[in-house]
Scaffold this motif. Structure first.
Motif, short mmCIF file in Angstrom:
data_model
loop_
_atom_site.label_atom_id
_atom_site.label_comp_id
_atom_site.label_asym_id
_atom_site.label_seq_id
_atom_site.Cartn_x
_atom_site.Cartn_y
_atom_site.Cartn_z
N ILE A 1 0.71 -0.95 -0.31
CA ILE A 1 0.08 0.34 -0.14
C ILE A 1 1.15 1.13 0.19
N ALA A 2 2.09 1.38 0.27
CA ALA A 2 3.15 2.33 1.54
C ALA A 2 3.50 2.46 -0.43
N GLU A 3 3.41 1.34 -1.16
CA GLU A 3 4.65 1.67 -2.55
C GLU A 3 3.23 1.75 -3.60
N LYS A 4 2.04 1.75 -3.23
CA LYS A 4 1.38 1.99 -4.40
C LYS A 4 1.54 2.76 -6.06
N ALA A 5 2.05 4.57 -4.90
CA ALA A 5 2.52 5.09 -6.81
C ALA A 5 3.36 4.67 -7.37
N ASN A 6 4.40 4.34 -6.72
CA ASN A 6 5.46 3.29 -7.55
C ASN A 6 5.95 2.48 -7.05
N PRO A 7 5.32 1.01 -7.66
CA PRO A 7 5.43 -0.20 -7.64
C PRO A 7 6.74 -0.46 -7.64
N ILE A 8 7.27 -1.31 -6.31
CA ILE A 8 8.19 -2.42 -7.01
C ILE A 8 8.38 -3.75 -6.74
N LYS B 1 -7.33 -5.16 -2.34
CA LYS B 1 -8.08 -4.41 -3.87
C LYS B 1 -8.70 -3.88 -3.56
N ASN B 2 -9.66 -3.11 -2.30
CA ASN B 2 -10.21 -1.93 -1.78
C ASN B 2 -8.58 -0.86 -2.17
N GLU B 3 -7.74 -0.87 -1.89
CA GLU B 3 -6.87 0.28 -2.13
C GLU B 3 -6.74 0.64 -3.60
N GLY B 4 -6.99 -0.61 -4.46
CA GLY B 4 -6.48 0.23 -5.99
C GLY B 4 -5.36 -0.78 -6.32
N VAL B 5 -4.59 -1.65 -5.40
CA VAL B 5 -3.38 -2.50 -5.50
C VAL B 5 -2.90 -2.90 -6.44
N LEU B 6 -4.00 -4.38 -6.89
CA LEU B 6 -3.86 -5.22 -7.33
C LEU B 6 -4.62 -4.82 -8.66
N GLU B 7 -4.01 -6.27 -9.77
CA GLU B 7 -4.15 -6.31 -11.32
C GLU B 7 -5.43 -7.22 -11.09
N ALA B 8 -6.53 -6.85 -11.96
CA ALA B 8 -6.97 -8.43 -12.34
C ALA B 8 -6.85 -8.86 -13.50
N PHE B 9 -7.08 -10.23 -13.28
CA PHE B 9 -6.07 -10.86 -14.62
C PHE B 9 -6.88 -12.54 -13.69
N THR B 10 -6.72 -13.06 -14.70
CA THR B 10 -7.58 -14.37 -14.77
C THR B 10 -6.76 -15.80 -14.69
N PRO B 11 -6.22 -16.34 -14.19
CA PRO B 11 -4.73 -17.62 -14.69
C PRO B 11 -5.84 -18.62 -15.93
N VAL B 12 -4.82 -18.93 -16.47
CA VAL B 12 -5.80 -20.38 -17.02
C VAL B 12 -6.20 -21.64 -16.44
N TRP B 13 -5.20 -21.65 -14.66
CA TRP B 13 -6.37 -22.61 -14.57
C TRP B 13 -7.32 -22.14 -13.23
N ALA B 14 -7.93 -20.95 -13.50
CA ALA B 14 -8.70 -20.01 -12.92
C ALA B 14 -9.85 -21.26 -12.37
N ASP B 15 -10.03 -21.93 -13.87
CA ASP B 15 -11.66 -22.75 -12.95
C ASP B 15 -11.17 -24.53 -12.43
N GLU B 16 -9.71 -24.34 -12.36
CA GLU B 16 -9.57 -25.86 -11.15
C GLU B 16 -9.04 -25.91 -9.89
N VAL B 17 -9.65 -24.60 -9.50
CA VAL B 17 -9.96 -24.55 -7.75
C VAL B 17 -11.32 -24.66 -7.11
N GLU B 18 -10.66 -24.58 -5.82
CA GLU B 18 -12.03 -24.63 -5.17
C GLU B 18 -13.65 -23.84 -5.37
N ALA B 19 -14.35 -24.40 -5.65
CA ALA B 19 -15.38 -22.66 -5.49
C ALA B 19 -15.56 -22.31 -4.51
N GLY B 20 -15.21 -20.99 -4.59
CA GLY B 20 -15.44 -20.00 -3.45
C GLY B 20 -14.32 -19.45 -2.93
N THR B 21 -13.06 -19.85 -3.39
CA THR B 21 -11.92 -19.80 -2.78
C THR B 21 -11.10 -18.47 -3.05
N SER B 22 -11.40 -17.84 -4.14
CA SER B 22 -10.84 -16.74 -4.98
C SER B 22 -11.69 -15.84 -5.27
#
Length: 351
Positions: free
Chosen positions: A79-86, A102-123
């Protein structure tokens, strides 16, 4: 002579532009194999995990630098590095940290190729973070000194029963995810919308007793050393850390399985927003979270993958452990909103 000099300058300038072209779009260069270096933040690099990951990632052409700290500390750093991420990628941590990121806007949305292979509701349903491993956060005891019948049956019994006073370790550093989850697991039993920071007066009395009647962790001395020698035969541990420590310290841990259940956290992986290595980060996550790699990780580090196929490769002892405990009901949104204030109050008023 002047023309020759100009030609040399032009050639050097051209070479500089070519070299800098990767910086202009480093992810494109990386995807072509020119630069697959990544900075990765995690709280899950101990017990050989970081070294193993570096080695296996290098076999795939990645050159990774791992920065490790407690989960709460990693979150605050991002969060502290948000403006200039390392960092380019973050993995490990638990839900309360990823919700905050996520609420701080630090993450980038992305869907991995294995996203449907994990337990439902865990991501994350919006794709900002994706699950890798389930961890049960446990109260354990030295089974050479106690049996299931003589050991404490839940955290509160440690401070309610004088026989256990001074025999359990209490943390002095509150920055780690395991510690924060234990504290949250105690406090949420006393959730009260009219109470201080959403917790009843009784809840704050309980957490005060927790700290008052335990033995503070000794700096430089691992908890398992004191578990094994009987100094503090009770304490907290994340599920994947048990088997390796049992072998190292020669002690078998008993698992407390309270009626209310035990806190479960889901370790995740995500891309840091603003990274200049987005395509490389995506490639790395597609590889790291795959069933094959997570199956190897599970065997090596006694983890329980959320990837359904990889979970089949989990060690039998790990499967048995997870089958022996039930999951405590935890409101992670509520915890995320309040955990920092809880930790501040404990640090200033209770510890």
């Amino acid at each position: 002579m002047k023309k020759t000099w100009l030609l040399i300058v032009a050639l050097v300038f051209s070479l500089v532009l070519t070299a800098c072209g990767g910086n202009q779009d480093s992810s494109e260069g990386a995807a072509k194999g020119k630069d697959k270096s990544l900075v990765i933040y995690t709280n899950s690099g101990s017990d050989g995990r970081g070294d193993w990951l570096k080695e296996k990632a290098a076999e795939q052409g990645f050159k990774i630098e791992i920065v490790e700290a407690g989960g709460g500390d990693i979150r605050n750093k991002l969060i502290a590095e948000k403006a200039n991420p390392i960092a380019d990628v973050v993995y490990g941590l638990n839900e309360m940290n990823y919700i905050a990121l996520k609420n701080e806007g630090v993450l980038e949305a992305f869907t991995p190729v294995w996203a449907d292979e994990v337990e439902a509701g865990t991501s994350d349903p919006e794709g900002y973070y994706h699950s890798l491993v389930k961890q049960a956060i446990l109260l354990i005891y030295n089974s050479d000194l106690y049996t299931e019948e003589t050991a404490a049956s839940d955290w509160p019994e440690l401070w309610e029963n004088k026989a256990f006073h001074g025999l359990y370790e209490v943390p002095t550093n509150l920055g780690g995810d395991t510690t924060r989850t234990v504290i949250a697991g105690i406090l949420v039993r006393h959730q009260d919308p009219n109470g201080e920071l959403g917790i009843s007066a009784e809840g704050w009395e309980e957490i005060e007793k927790f700290f008052d009647n335990g033995t503070p962790a000794t700096e430089g001395t691992p908890f398992y050393a004191n578990l094994a020698n009987g100094t503090t035969p009770f304490g907290q541990m994340f599920s994947s850390g048990i088997q390796q420590r049992e072998e190292e310290y020669g002690v078998k841990a008993g698992i407390v399985s309270p009626e209310i259940g035990v806190p479960y956290v889901i370790e995740q992986v995500a891309i840091v927003k603003g990274t200049k290595k987005k395509e490389v980060a995506e490639e790395f996550i597609n590889w790291f979270g795959s069933a094959d790699v997570q199956a190897e990780w599970a065997k090596e580090f006694n983890s329980m993958p959320t990837n359904i196929e990889a979970a089949k490769s989990a060690n039998p002892e790990v499967k048995a452990l997870h089958e022996s405990v039930t999951k405590q009901d935890m409101d992670w949104e509520f915890i995320t909103e309040n955990i920092d204030a809880w930790i501040e109050k404990i640090t200033l008023e209770i510890q």
